[in-house]
Motif scaffolding. Structure first.
Motif, PDB file in Angstrom:
ATOM      1  N   UNK A  36       0.842  -1.192   0.000  1.00  0.00           N
ATOM      2  CA  UNK A  36       0.000   0.000   0.000  1.00  0.00           C
ATOM      3  C   UNK A  36       0.877   1.242   0.000  1.00  0.00           C
ATOM      4  N   UNK A  37       0.411   2.203  -0.760  1.00  0.00           N
ATOM      5  CA  UNK A  37       1.060   3.504  -0.805  1.00  0.00           C
ATOM      6  C   UNK A  37      -0.032   4.556  -0.650  1.00  0.00           C
ATOM      7  N   UNK A  38       0.346   5.710  -0.157  1.00  0.00           N
ATOM      8  CA  UNK A  38      -0.618   6.783  -0.028  1.00  0.00           C
ATOM      9  C   UNK A  38      -0.137   8.005  -0.782  1.00  0.00           C
ATOM     10  N   UNK A  39      -1.109   8.817  -1.145  1.00  0.00           N
ATOM     11  CA  UNK A  39      -0.777  10.073  -1.794  1.00  0.00           C
ATOM     12  C   UNK A  39      -1.713  11.146  -1.249  1.00  0.00           C
ATOM     13  N   UNK A  40      -1.160  12.038  -0.482  1.00  0.00           N
ATOM     14  CA  UNK A  40      -1.926  13.156   0.036  1.00  0.00           C
ATOM     15  C   UNK A  40      -1.895  14.286  -0.986  1.00  0.00           C
ATOM     16  N   UNK A  94      -5.416   6.103  -0.707  1.00  0.00           N
ATOM     17  CA  UNK A  94      -4.656   4.886  -0.476  1.00  0.00           C
ATOM     18  C   UNK A  94      -4.730   4.008  -1.728  1.00  0.00           C
ATOM     19  N   UNK A  95      -3.587   3.499  -2.142  1.00  0.00           N
ATOM     20  CA  UNK A  95      -3.503   2.633  -3.303  1.00  0.00           C
ATOM     21  C   UNK A  95      -2.893   1.291  -2.899  1.00  0.00           C
ATOM     22  N   UNK A  96      -3.537   0.200  -3.325  1.00  0.00           N
ATOM     23  CA  UNK A  96      -2.866  -1.088  -3.186  1.00  0.00           C
ATOM     24  C   UNK A  96      -2.166  -1.399  -4.505  1.00  0.00           C
ATOM     25  N   UNK A 117      -7.402   3.381  -6.217  1.00  0.00           N
ATOM     26  CA  UNK A 117      -7.216   4.406  -5.193  1.00  0.00           C
ATOM     27  C   UNK A 117      -8.492   4.626  -4.399  1.00  0.00           C
ATOM     28  N   UNK A 118      -8.356   4.785  -3.108  1.00  0.00           N
ATOM     29  CA  UNK A 118      -9.495   4.963  -2.211  1.00  0.00           C
ATOM     30  C   UNK A 118      -9.198   6.093  -1.240  1.00  0.00           C
ATOM     31  N   UNK A 119     -10.142   6.993  -1.114  1.00  0.00           N
ATOM     32  CA  UNK A 119      -9.955   8.133  -0.216  1.00  0.00           C
ATOM     33  C   UNK A 119     -10.300   7.739   1.211  1.00  0.00           C
ATOM     34  N   UNK A 120      -9.361   8.022   2.118  1.00  0.00           N
ATOM     35  CA  UNK A 120      -9.593   7.876   3.545  1.00  0.00           C
ATOM     36  C   UNK A 120      -9.401   9.243   4.179  1.00  0.00           C
TER      37      UNK A 120
END
Length: 124
Positions: A36-40, A94-96, A117-120
């Motif tokens: 998992x990676x995130x991108x703000x 969040x991206x898997x 991608x999914x927004x948290x």
């Protein structure tokens, strides 16, 4: 290729928990590792966690150690990210992702297939 479909996400208050699911299909037998990676907003993609499909190697980013846990259901070819003690700074997309050849687990460039991608969002 491996296809990934993410589910979960949403809004939670600080201190709460959420679970992110990533279902895989296609050439799943080629999967070497999941991550998992995130991108703000306005920031580059950052590493969160990655694990080899065998479970022998798992790395967590420093900011999520002790709070996030990766797990998988082999029968469903689905990987989960359990996120506890959430903080507002965890807010991101969040991206898997899947790695089909051994590579640096913390580097997004070594992952060839990505979820949508999914927004948290974590409110204070």
């Amino acid at each position: 290729q491996v296809q990934l479909v993410e589910s979960g996400g949403g809004l939670v208050q600080a201190g709460g928990s959420l679970r992110h699911s990533c279902a895989t299909s296609g050439r799943t037998f080629t999967m070497y590792a999941m991550g998992w990676f995130i991108q703000a907003t306005g920031k580059e993609r950052e590493f969160v966690v990655a694990s080899t499909w065998s479970g022998g190697i798992t790395h967590y980013g420093d900011s999520v150690k002790g709070r996030f846990t990766i797990s998988k259901d082999n029968a469903k070819n689905t990987v989960y990210l359990q996120m506890n003690s959430l903080k507002p700074e965890d807010t991101a997309v969040y991206y898997c992702a899947v790695q089909t050849h051994p590579g640096f687990l913390r580097d997004s460039r070594s992952f060839g297939s990505w979820g949508q991608g999914t927004q948290f969002t974590v409110s204070s």
